[in-house]
Write an enzyme that holds these catalytic residues in place. Structure first.
Site, PDB file in Angstrom:
ATOM      1  N   THR A 168     -30.432  22.650  -2.512  1.00  0.00           N
ATOM      2  CA  THR A 168     -31.333  21.707  -1.964  1.00  0.00           C
ATOM      3  C   THR A 168     -31.055  21.369  -0.711  1.00  0.00           C
ATOM      4  O   THR A 168     -31.537  20.280  -0.098  1.00  0.00           O
ATOM      5  CB  THR A 168     -31.201  20.212  -3.041  1.00  0.00           C
ATOM      6  OG1 THR A 168     -29.753  19.966  -2.914  1.00  0.00           O
ATOM      7  CG2 THR A 168     -31.588  20.501  -4.415  1.00  0.00           C
ATOM      8  N   LYS A 191     -21.827  11.662 -11.763  1.00  0.00           N
ATOM      9  CA  LYS A 191     -21.041  10.892 -11.004  1.00  0.00           C
ATOM     10  C   LYS A 191     -20.150   9.883 -11.528  1.00  0.00           C
ATOM     11  O   LYS A 191     -19.006   9.633 -11.091  1.00  0.00           O
ATOM     12  CB  LYS A 191     -22.101  10.105  -9.871  1.00  0.00           C
ATOM     13  CG  LYS A 191     -22.855  11.155  -9.027  1.00  0.00           C
ATOM     14  CD  LYS A 191     -22.020  11.806  -7.826  1.00  0.00           C
ATOM     15  CE  LYS A 191     -22.975  12.701  -6.814  1.00  0.00           C
ATOM     16  NZ  LYS A 191     -22.237  13.093  -6.090  1.00  0.00           N
ATOM     17  N   ALA A 219     -18.061  11.978  -2.998  1.00  0.00           N
ATOM     18  CA  ALA A 219     -19.311  11.513  -2.436  1.00  0.00           C
ATOM     19  C   ALA A 219     -19.979  10.738  -3.928  1.00  0.00           C
ATOM     20  O   ALA A 219     -20.353  11.406  -4.551  1.00  0.00           O
ATOM     21  CB  ALA A 219     -20.194  12.157  -1.790  1.00  0.00           C
ATOM     22  N   ASN A 257     -24.178  26.061  -1.412  1.00  0.00           N
ATOM     23  CA  ASN A 257     -24.943  26.926  -2.088  1.00  0.00           C
ATOM     24  C   ASN A 257     -26.814  27.143  -1.810  1.00  0.00           C
ATOM     25  O   ASN A 257     -27.256  28.050  -2.208  1.00  0.00           O
ATOM     26  CB  ASN A 257     -25.001  27.196  -3.656  1.00  0.00           C
ATOM     27  CG  ASN A 257     -25.596  25.839  -4.498  1.00  0.00           C
ATOM     28  OD1 ASN A 257     -25.977  24.842  -3.552  1.00  0.00           O
ATOM     29  ND2 ASN A 257     -25.544  25.762  -5.524  1.00  0.00           N
ATOM     30  N   LYS A 297     -23.630  19.959 -13.710  1.00  0.00           N
ATOM     31  CA  LYS A 297     -22.374  20.883 -13.486  1.00  0.00           C
ATOM     32  C   LYS A 297     -21.513  20.585 -12.346  1.00  0.00           C
ATOM     33  O   LYS A 297     -20.462  20.622 -12.288  1.00  0.00           O
ATOM     34  CB  LYS A 297     -22.899  22.387 -13.460  1.00  0.00           C
ATOM     35  CG  LYS A 297     -23.200  22.763 -15.162  1.00  0.00           C
ATOM     36  CD  LYS A 297     -24.008  24.225 -14.801  1.00  0.00           C
ATOM     37  CE  LYS A 297     -22.879  25.273 -14.831  1.00  0.00           C
ATOM     38  NZ  LYS A 297     -23.459  26.597 -14.796  1.00  0.00           N
ATOM     39  N   THR A 340     -29.549   6.083   1.875  1.00  0.00           N
ATOM     40  CA  THR A 340     -29.340   6.484   3.325  1.00  0.00           C
ATOM     41  C   THR A 340     -30.692   7.207   3.681  1.00  0.00           C
ATOM     42  O   THR A 340     -31.176   7.920   2.653  1.00  0.00           O
ATOM     43  CB  THR A 340     -28.127   7.311   3.381  1.00  0.00           C
ATOM     44  OG1 THR A 340     -26.963   6.472   2.819  1.00  0.00           O
ATOM     45  CG2 THR A 340     -27.927   7.420   4.854  1.00  0.00           C
ATOM     46  N   GLY A 362     -26.231  20.162   3.508  1.00  0.00           N
ATOM     47  CA  GLY A 362     -27.273  19.247   2.883  1.00  0.00           C
ATOM     48  C   GLY A 362     -27.638  17.783   3.931  1.00  0.00           C
ATOM     49  O   GLY A 362     -26.753  18.014   5.184  1.00  0.00           O
ATOM     50  N   PHE A 363     -28.167  16.850   3.785  1.00  0.00           N
ATOM     51  CA  PHE A 363     -28.799  15.887   4.777  1.00  0.00           C
ATOM     52  C   PHE A 363     -27.138  15.268   5.241  1.00  0.00           C
ATOM     53  O   PHE A 363     -26.971  14.927   6.236  1.00  0.00           O
ATOM     54  CB  PHE A 363     -29.501  14.971   3.742  1.00  0.00           C
ATOM     55  CG  PHE A 363     -29.747  13.744   4.574  1.00  0.00           C
ATOM     56  CD1 PHE A 363     -29.972  13.451   6.031  1.00  0.00           C
ATOM     57  CD2 PHE A 363     -29.641  12.272   3.462  1.00  0.00           C
ATOM     58  CE1 PHE A 363     -30.186  12.087   6.432  1.00  0.00           C
ATOM     59  CE2 PHE A 363     -29.766  11.375   4.171  1.00  0.00           C
ATOM     60  CZ  PHE A 363     -30.015  11.002   5.543  1.00  0.00           C
ATOM     61  N   TYR A 413     -27.831  12.682 -13.306  1.00  0.00           N
ATOM     62  CA  TYR A 413     -26.937  12.369 -12.148  1.00  0.00           C
ATOM     63  C   TYR A 413     -26.070  11.334 -12.174  1.00  0.00           C
ATOM     64  O   TYR A 413     -24.796  11.256 -11.778  1.00  0.00           O
ATOM     65  CB  TYR A 413     -28.035  11.910 -11.115  1.00  0.00           C
ATOM     66  CG  TYR A 413     -27.618  11.730  -9.596  1.00  0.00           C
ATOM     67  CD1 TYR A 413     -27.091  12.914  -8.900  1.00  0.00           C
ATOM     68  CD2 TYR A 413     -27.784  10.622  -8.876  1.00  0.00           C
ATOM     69  CE1 TYR A 413     -26.690  12.628  -7.440  1.00  0.00           C
ATOM     70  CE2 TYR A 413     -27.237  10.282  -7.778  1.00  0.00           C
ATOM     71  CZ  TYR A 413     -26.669  11.102  -7.155  1.00  0.00           C
ATOM     72  OH  TYR A 413     -26.231  11.033  -5.686  1.00  0.00           O
TER      73      TYR A 413
END
Ligand code: UDP
Length: 309
Positions: free
Chosen positions: A35, A149, A114, A32, A91, A175, A10-11, A145
């Protein structure tokens, strides 16, 4: 160290993998690719110390050999992505965090979560300190989300308290930088792409909501310093320079020398009105603070998007 990075394509994950390799560590990147993009890590494939495993961390994770650290960065992370993938978002934050913690326990490795400024929800205090419990709507569209988290933080603390797993929790604030997806729906990629194409720049609401934007290389250094520390509780990492979204739109319009018009669209549900990290803990205990000026960081980001377009 031999380090597993979930969400490593990812980013943030890809910048983290690159940074860790540059500092002599062995890196196993697990992703996976829901995204994220394989292109983000393509240059790393030629490095001996880099391995890629295409896997969903929501399922049982197996990694051969010892591990010194498990960095759990896998998750959709833009509001548009977690609206599109609500259940995978829940999930990966819950089941994925459980699997990654189980692996860290098994390998006697340090676990890093994270986490996010979203745990503070639409905050009633500004700036946000780590001891603020937040103001989250559990059943709103962002709840998938935010609550995942928050659950992930609770699970991480439980593994620390009950199983004595060494843990780090980084609460990551907004970020930006190269490798953000052009179409991920967030303010910086939207505004830059719209400005470069001469399309209307879409400011949601009146643009008076604030965010505080951290350049990616500053953030990664903060994360690394936290990993090397022994702080077993959440730490905010972000840039405390707070800016209204309308100002951000104008800065990007100027930097791109764009003729785009600024237009106003409706504000998404539960969009936080303010967001700014209190970074006293990071400053004091990690000797870290962000160094990249917003205009410099945006210029690098604009150059990246110009090549991508
Ligand atoms: N935003 C905007 N126009 C856009 C995209 C986002 O005005 O085209 C606003 C959004 O409503 C929010 C802020 O920019 O107030 C930051 O949104 P982003 O999706 O970047 O991240 P968030 O901090 O909300 O997770």
């Amino acid at each position: 160290m031999r380090i597993l990075v979930t969400g490593g394509a990812g980013f943030l994950g890809s910048h983290l993998c690159e940074f860790l390799l540059a500092h002599g560590h062995k890196v196993i990147c697990m992703d996976n690719l829901v995204t994220s993009k394989i292109e983000n890590i393509e240059p790393l494939f030629k490095k001996d110390k880099f391995t890629f495993l295409k896997q969903d961390v929501t399922n049982y994770i197996h990694v051969d050999g010892h591990l010194d650290a498990v960095l759990h960065f896998a998750s959709p992370a833009s509001p548009q992505d977690y609206l599109k993938f609500p259940i995978p978002t829940l999930k990966v934050g819950s089941l994925g965090t459980h699997k990654a913690l189980g692996l860290a326990k098994e390998k006697k490795a340090t676990f890093m979560l994270a986490s996010t400024s979203e745990v503070y929800g639409d905050p009633l205090i500004n700036p946000q300190k780590e001891d603020y419990w937040g103001n989250v709507n559990p059943i709103g569209p962002r709840g998938v989300y935010d609550e995942a988290k928050r659950f992930a933080e609770a699970m991480t603390m439980a593994y620390h308290r009950y199983h004595k797993v060494p843990i780090r929790i980084v609460r990551i604030f907004n970020t930006y930088g190269p490798r953000m997806r052009r179409n991920d729906g967030r303010a910086v990629p939207n505004f830059v792409t719209q400005a470069l194409k001469g399309n209307p720049i879409t400011v949601y609401g009146k643009g008076t909501q604030t965010r505080s934007l951290c350049y990616v290389s500053d953030l990664i250094l903060g994360i690394y310093k936290l990993l090397l520390s022994n702080i077993n509780h959440p730490v905010n990492i972000g840039n405390p320079q707070e800016i209204k979204l309308i100002e951000l739109a104008k800065i990007i319009k100027n930097l791109t020398i764009s003729k785009s018009k600024i237009v106003y669209e409706s504000l998404p549900i539960d969009d936080p009105k303010v967001r700014c990290p209190d970074i006293k803990v990071a400053k004091k205990y990690l000797k870290w603070h962000p160094k990249t000026d917003l205009k410099n960081g945006l210029s690098h980001t604009i150059s990246y998007f110009k090549k991508e377009l």
